[in-house]
Design a protein around this motif. Sequence first.
Motif, PDB file in Angstrom:
ATOM      1  N   ALA A 168      24.558  37.375  53.979  1.00 23.09           N
ATOM      2  CA  ALA A 168      24.117  38.499  54.798  1.00 23.09           C
ATOM      3  C   ALA A 168      25.239  39.505  55.011  1.00 23.09           C
ATOM      4  CB  ALA A 168      23.601  37.984  56.140  1.00 23.09           C
ATOM      5  N   MET A 169      26.445  38.998  55.244  1.00 24.31           N
ATOM      6  CA  MET A 169      27.582  39.909  55.393  1.00 24.31           C
ATOM      7  C   MET A 169      27.836  40.684  54.110  1.00 24.31           C
ATOM      8  SD  MET A 169      30.267  37.509  57.496  1.00 24.31           S
ATOM      9  CE  MET A 169      31.552  38.751  57.414  1.00 24.31           C
ATOM     10  N   ALA A 170      27.551  40.037  52.982  1.00 28.05           N
ATOM     11  CA  ALA A 170      27.805  40.694  51.699  1.00 28.05           C
ATOM     12  C   ALA A 170      26.820  41.812  51.415  1.00 28.05           C
ATOM     13  CB  ALA A 170      27.771  39.663  50.575  1.00 28.05           C
ATOM     14  N   ILE A 171      25.543  41.602  51.741  1.00 32.51           N
ATOM     15  CA  ILE A 171      24.533  42.591  51.370  1.00 32.51           C
ATOM     16  C   ILE A 171      24.277  43.607  52.468  1.00 32.51           C
ATOM     17  CG2 ILE A 171      23.385  41.003  49.806  1.00 32.51           C
ATOM     18  CD1 ILE A 171      21.316  40.467  51.828  1.00 32.51           C
ATOM     19  N   ALA A 172      24.897  43.419  53.650  1.00 35.14           N
ATOM     20  CA  ALA A 172      24.726  44.415  54.707  1.00 35.14           C
ATOM     21  C   ALA A 172      25.416  45.705  54.295  1.00 35.14           C
ATOM     22  CB  ALA A 172      25.305  43.893  56.025  1.00 35.14           C
ATOM     23  N   PRO A 173      24.740  46.850  54.372  1.00 27.99           N
ATOM     24  CA  PRO A 173      25.367  48.120  53.952  1.00 27.99           C
ATOM     25  C   PRO A 173      26.651  48.420  54.682  1.00 27.99           C
ATOM     26  CG  PRO A 173      23.004  48.395  54.219  1.00 27.99           C
ATOM     27  CD  PRO A 173      23.334  47.025  54.749  1.00 27.99           C
ATOM     28  N   SER A 174      26.780  47.949  55.932  1.00 25.22           N
ATOM     29  CA  SER A 174      27.994  48.239  56.683  1.00 25.22           C
ATOM     30  C   SER A 174      29.205  47.546  56.086  1.00 25.22           C
ATOM     31  CB  SER A 174      27.827  47.795  58.143  1.00 25.22           C
ATOM     32  OG  SER A 174      27.561  46.401  58.209  1.00 25.22           O
ATOM     33  N   ARG A 175      28.962  46.511  55.260  1.00 25.96           N
ATOM     34  CA  ARG A 175      30.071  45.806  54.641  1.00 25.96           C
ATOM     35  C   ARG A 175      30.456  46.394  53.292  1.00 25.96           C
ATOM     36  NH1 ARG A 175      33.356  42.433  56.916  1.00 25.96           N
ATOM     37  NH2 ARG A 175      33.432  41.173  55.032  1.00 25.96           N
ATOM     38  N   LEU A 176      29.613  47.256  52.766  1.00 23.27           N
ATOM     39  CA  LEU A 176      29.921  47.824  51.450  1.00 23.27           C
ATOM     40  C   LEU A 176      30.998  48.892  51.592  1.00 23.27           C
ATOM     41  CD1 LEU A 176      26.327  48.187  50.011  1.00 23.27           C
ATOM     42  CD2 LEU A 176      27.965  46.384  49.564  1.00 23.27           C
ATOM     43  N   SER A 177      31.993  48.783  50.792  1.00 24.01           N
ATOM     44  CA  SER A 177      33.074  49.768  50.835  1.00 24.01           C
ATOM     45  C   SER A 177      33.106  50.548  49.529  1.00 24.01           C
ATOM     46  CB  SER A 177      34.423  49.057  51.045  1.00 24.01           C
ATOM     47  OG  SER A 177      34.780  48.341  49.888  1.00 24.01           O
ATOM     48  N   SER A 178      33.968  51.516  49.490  1.00 21.18           N
ATOM     49  CA  SER A 178      34.046  52.341  48.295  1.00 21.18           C
ATOM     50  C   SER A 178      34.865  51.689  47.194  1.00 21.18           C
ATOM     51  CB  SER A 178      34.674  53.693  48.649  1.00 21.18           C
ATOM     52  OG  SER A 178      35.971  53.483  49.204  1.00 21.18           O
ATOM     53  N   GLN A 179      35.521  50.562  47.478  1.00 18.55           N
ATOM     54  CA  GLN A 179      36.293  49.892  46.441  1.00 18.55           C
ATOM     55  C   GLN A 179      35.356  49.236  45.447  1.00 18.55           C
ATOM     56  OE1 GLN A 179      39.525  47.507  47.962  1.00 18.55           O
ATOM     57  NE2 GLN A 179      39.360  48.499  49.956  1.00 18.55           N
ATOM     58  N   LEU A 180      35.658  49.406  44.183  1.00 17.06           N
ATOM     59  CA  LEU A 180      34.732  48.964  43.154  1.00 17.06           C
ATOM     60  C   LEU A 180      35.239  47.761  42.377  1.00 17.06           C
ATOM     61  CD1 LEU A 180      33.793  52.457  41.719  1.00 17.06           C
ATOM     62  CD2 LEU A 180      32.609  51.139  43.473  1.00 17.06           C
ATOM     63  N   THR A 181      36.429  47.277  42.691  1.00 14.23           N
ATOM     64  CA  THR A 181      36.992  46.204  41.881  1.00 14.23           C
ATOM     65  C   THR A 181      36.867  44.881  42.601  1.00 14.23           C
ATOM     66  OG1 THR A 181      39.149  46.654  42.841  1.00 14.23           O
ATOM     67  CG2 THR A 181      38.615  47.740  40.750  1.00 14.23           C
ATOM     68  N   PRO A 182      36.351  43.875  41.945  1.00 13.38           N
ATOM     69  CA  PRO A 182      36.196  42.579  42.582  1.00 13.38           C
ATOM     70  C   PRO A 182      37.509  41.814  42.612  1.00 13.38           C
ATOM     71  CG  PRO A 182      35.460  42.438  40.333  1.00 13.38           C
ATOM     72  CD  PRO A 182      35.850  43.868  40.561  1.00 13.38           C
ATOM     73  N   LYS A 183      37.662  40.951  43.590  1.00 17.38           N
ATOM     74  CA  LYS A 183      38.814  40.082  43.660  1.00 17.38           C
ATOM     75  C   LYS A 183      38.454  38.760  43.008  1.00 17.38           C
ATOM     76  CE  LYS A 183      42.338  38.430  46.860  1.00 17.38           C
ATOM     77  NZ  LYS A 183      42.814  38.442  48.247  1.00 17.38           N
ATOM     78  N   PRO A 184      39.344  38.183  42.233  1.00 21.01           N
ATOM     79  CA  PRO A 184      38.998  36.977  41.482  1.00 21.01           C
ATOM     80  C   PRO A 184      38.898  35.760  42.384  1.00 21.01           C
ATOM     81  CG  PRO A 184      41.312  37.485  41.215  1.00 21.01           C
ATOM     82  CD  PRO A 184      40.724  38.621  41.987  1.00 21.01           C
ATOM     83  N   PHE A 185      38.470  34.654  41.797  1.00 21.15           N
ATOM     84  CA  PHE A 185      38.315  33.421  42.528  1.00 21.15           C
ATOM     85  C   PHE A 185      39.679  32.796  42.805  1.00 21.15           C
ATOM     86  CE2 PHE A 185      34.393  33.945  40.202  1.00 21.15           C
ATOM     87  CZ  PHE A 185      33.490  33.821  41.225  1.00 21.15           C
ATOM     88  N   PRO A 186      39.785  31.986  43.848  1.00 19.77           N
ATOM     89  CA  PRO A 186      41.048  31.270  44.085  1.00 19.77           C
ATOM     90  C   PRO A 186      41.358  30.368  42.896  1.00 19.77           C
ATOM     91  CG  PRO A 186      39.596  31.175  46.003  1.00 19.77           C
ATOM     92  CD  PRO A 186      38.802  31.771  44.892  1.00 19.77           C
ATOM     93  N   GLY A 187      42.626  30.306  42.529  1.00 17.30           N
ATOM     94  CA  GLY A 187      43.027  29.456  41.420  1.00 17.30           C
ATOM     95  C   GLY A 187      43.049  30.179  40.092  1.00 17.30           C
ATOM     96  N   SER A 188      42.415  31.338  39.974  1.00 18.58           N
ATOM     97  CA  SER A 188      42.423  32.097  38.729  1.00 18.58           C
ATOM     98  C   SER A 188      43.531  33.142  38.802  1.00 18.58           C
ATOM     99  CB  SER A 188      41.071  32.780  38.519  1.00 18.58           C
ATOM    100  OG  SER A 188      40.889  33.760  39.514  1.00 18.58           O
ATOM    101  N   PRO A 189      43.959  33.683  37.685  1.00 13.78           N
ATOM    102  CA  PRO A 189      44.996  34.726  37.748  1.00 13.78           C
ATOM    103  C   PRO A 189      44.460  35.941  38.474  1.00 13.78           C
ATOM    104  CG  PRO A 189      44.028  34.603  35.556  1.00 13.78           C
ATOM    105  CD  PRO A 189      43.523  33.411  36.316  1.00 13.78           C
ATOM    106  N   GLU A 190      45.350  36.757  38.925  1.00 15.11           N
ATOM    107  CA  GLU A 190      44.927  37.971  39.604  1.00 15.11           C
ATOM    108  C   GLU A 190      44.052  38.798  38.664  1.00 15.11           C
ATOM    109  OE1 GLU A 190      45.241  39.062  42.646  1.00 15.11           O
ATOM    110  OE2 GLU A 190      46.265  37.260  43.295  1.00 15.11           O
ATOM    111  N   ALA A 191      43.089  39.507  39.263  1.00 19.23           N
ATOM    112  CA  ALA A 191      42.138  40.270  38.462  1.00 19.23           C
ATOM    113  C   ALA A 191      42.844  41.276  37.566  1.00 19.23           C
ATOM    114  CB  ALA A 191      41.146  40.974  39.383  1.00 19.23           C
ATOM    115  N   VAL A 192      43.859  41.933  38.092  1.00 18.55           N
ATOM    116  CA  VAL A 192      44.578  42.928  37.296  1.00 18.55           C
ATOM    117  C   VAL A 192      45.242  42.272  36.094  1.00 18.55           C
ATOM    118  CG1 VAL A 192      46.534  44.530  37.315  1.00 18.55           C
ATOM    119  CG2 VAL A 192      44.934  44.483  39.240  1.00 18.55           C
ATOM    120  N   THR A 193      45.829  41.097  36.337  1.00 16.52           N
ATOM    121  CA  THR A 193      46.500  40.376  35.242  1.00 16.52           C
ATOM    122  C   THR A 193      45.496  39.924  34.194  1.00 16.52           C
ATOM    123  OG1 THR A 193      48.179  39.597  36.809  1.00 16.52           O
ATOM    124  CG2 THR A 193      48.007  38.431  34.705  1.00 16.52           C
TER     125      THR A 193
END
Length: 848
Positions: free
Chosen positions: A678-703
């Motif tokens: 619910a927090m994820a799909i609530a419009p108030s939680r949507l931000s202008s950032q378009l890049t997802p953050k990776p899962f814990p344990g995986s390399p950083e998304a940029v890397t």
Amino acid sequence: MALCLHRGGESNKNEMDNGKYVRYTPEQVEALERVYAECPKPTSLRRQQLIRECPILSNIEPKQIKVWFQNRRCREKQRKEASRLQTVNRKLSAMNKLLMEENDRLQKQVSQLVYENGYMKQQINTQVSSTTTDTSCESVVVSAQQQRKNPTPQHPERDANNPAGLLAIAEETLAVFLGKATGTAVDWVQMIGMKPGPDSIGIVAVSRNCSGVAARACGLVSLEPTKVAEILKDRPSWYRDCRCLNILSVIPTGNGGTIELIYLQTYAPTTLASARDFWTLRYTTSLEDGSLVICERSLTPATGGPTGPPATSFVRAEMLPSGYLIRPCEGGGSMIHIVDHIDLDAWSVPEVLRPLYESSKILAQKMTMAALRHIRQIAQETSGEIQYTGGRQPAVLRALSQRLCRGFNDAVNGFVDDGWTIMDSDGVEDVTIAINSSSSKFLGSQYNTLSILPTFGGVLCARASMLLQNVPPPLLVRFLREHRSEWADYGVDAYSAASLKASPYAVPCARPGGFPSSQVILPLAQTVEHEEFLEVVRLEGPAFSPEDIALSRDMYLLQLCSGVDENAAGACAQLVFAPIDESFGDDAPLLPSGFRVIPLEPKSDVPAATRTLDLASTLEAGTGGTRPAGEIEASNYNHRSVLTIAFQFTFESHYRDNVAAMARQYVRSIVGSVQRVAMAIAPSRLSSQLTPKPFPGSPEAVTLARWISRSYRVHTGGDLFQVDSQAGDAILKQLWHHGDAIMCCSVKMNASAVFTFANQAGLDMLETTLLALQDIMLDKILDESGRKVLLSEFSKIMQQGFAYLPAGICVSSMGRPVSYEQAIAWKVLNDDDSNHCLAFMFINWSFV
């Protein structure tokens, strides 16, 4: 002698071939018609065989017979098209008549409002010119409106306990109902999106500024008035909130009608308020123009009449004059006017829930439009317009849907007279545990040996309700349906499915927090307007340890989903399911569980923009997914809803406390999962950032993005992106928004390749989210030929670093086929040039 014939209004039986007419005798036409009935388009061999088998056709050339069949098919097509156009014309004529009547009603309403406006102005001017300073002018305005909208009935002296007195009440109810259905007794405001037309549900309106809540609908159906009346009077068959309807008395009237005294019980939609019941008089009669009328109202001390039966678990609600006006249409069918007007005693519920009991839109969706939709559904089934697969009759599928809803309502309400008792809590009041030890509670238990065993303890229900802020109910239910692995536990599903076995469940208690599973949705049926669909869900079991190998099998759920249209104002969104076995008979035992999300405030007039179901960034990092241009801002979207959760389990008597603890823990984990979603799909939680953050344990998304891009260039010699940039975040954004589906999967020995990352196009192709992506295996999305190609090219990929794969077909996580023109697979190397994962790019993909 050859004849020129006219059969069934067809054209002359003359066929022209190369400018010459061919005349057929009646015997020849009859022989050709017999063949046409069996095969309208015979092959050349069949036509030659026809000539040999029928001597009377021996003098006709095969080419001439071919022309006869072509003309015959053409006439048949023209006849069907003419019939279809006549049907459409009748519908348009009836709809035009309905719109003209509605226009007349609106003109009368405008005239009345103009008169009232002038009267109010006169009174206000009088008050202004006087020296008094009270607010009587306001009272004049209010009283004038209330006097018109809710006139106080003047009852003559009568004894309402005898037939004559009841008939007087019935006739008064009829007059008031007709004033609402076709007159100006109520100010009706048309619901947004309800456009009249030959294929629409009709004209739907809700009340404004009247006591209680009211809704009105007008529509056309291709059923005769008597059949329509029969369906509408059987309220439990179409009103999902109806628990029972008891006709306690039937009194015939002198005009050929009937008066019925009815006691009606309805379910409460949530666990936070009591259920409602009604004590009503229903009057069925005919009008002079041949119309049928079924009108109804509550019997109260104000109206007079006998007192209804008491019920301690219910709050007595009032039905104001309501009913159905059914008018025959020229050429067949009926024109229906439906009015529902009730007072649900909103002041008796918690303040936060009052919008639920004060919303005419919710009444329109749950009762008024439900009745009209049910009639249209039956009309189209009767005419053969709807074809169902699977060999089940429409009535059987409707009965299954009804049983799912009823079982879920029983679980939510937990009536004492059904045998439910509340267990003591564990000190926290968030989840309520109810027990029903009656063996008959398990629906269809006579077909299930578990319920007759000495150790059978009964049914346990864990239920909870919670308030949600800024969460569109359709979007939440759609996500819960499509991404079951986000909240469900396979071990608990296995425990529920075990109740269908012929022997008691071998495992004393399920172990929440267990194993992921994938699902395949198999559609069974859907309603005319696709607002509700019934389906079978196959849960594909994972690989278990040897001691749990008995659980590693597919399981099946019968599932009902409704209310997922974001444009339906006031609609309740619901997902209800029950475990079934492979045989799945029409009378299969059902023990439903599920979710119900009800809006508590009117829907915003601002159109809802399409929101992506990519929740990964918000669920993991609090950053939003992609947001299309023009989407409404969070400040413009303020929506509250109430979520009700109920899960049912059978249990053996000596494991009752274990199952109760499991159920309580499971529902709490589901509440936590739903809150995250619910927090994820609530419009108030949507931000202008378009890049997802990776899962814990995986390399950083940029890397990871840099590794994918660099490895592609090293292996193929080409650039993955048109414009390369040394800035890591720029590479990540280009990867995320790349037009082709790019995804990565793990490479481990003796283990299936599991997806670990996908860009936006990849998530769209797989119809999943980054979180759910971890549950999808590579071999599950490829078809047989795709797996063979990948296997043959795998050694090349590992040695050369990449390989081009030919066009093929794969399937999404929802089972939908996806075609692609080409695929590229390459090794992704980390900074040490070691293998990190495999990357795939599916070029020019599309759903088949």
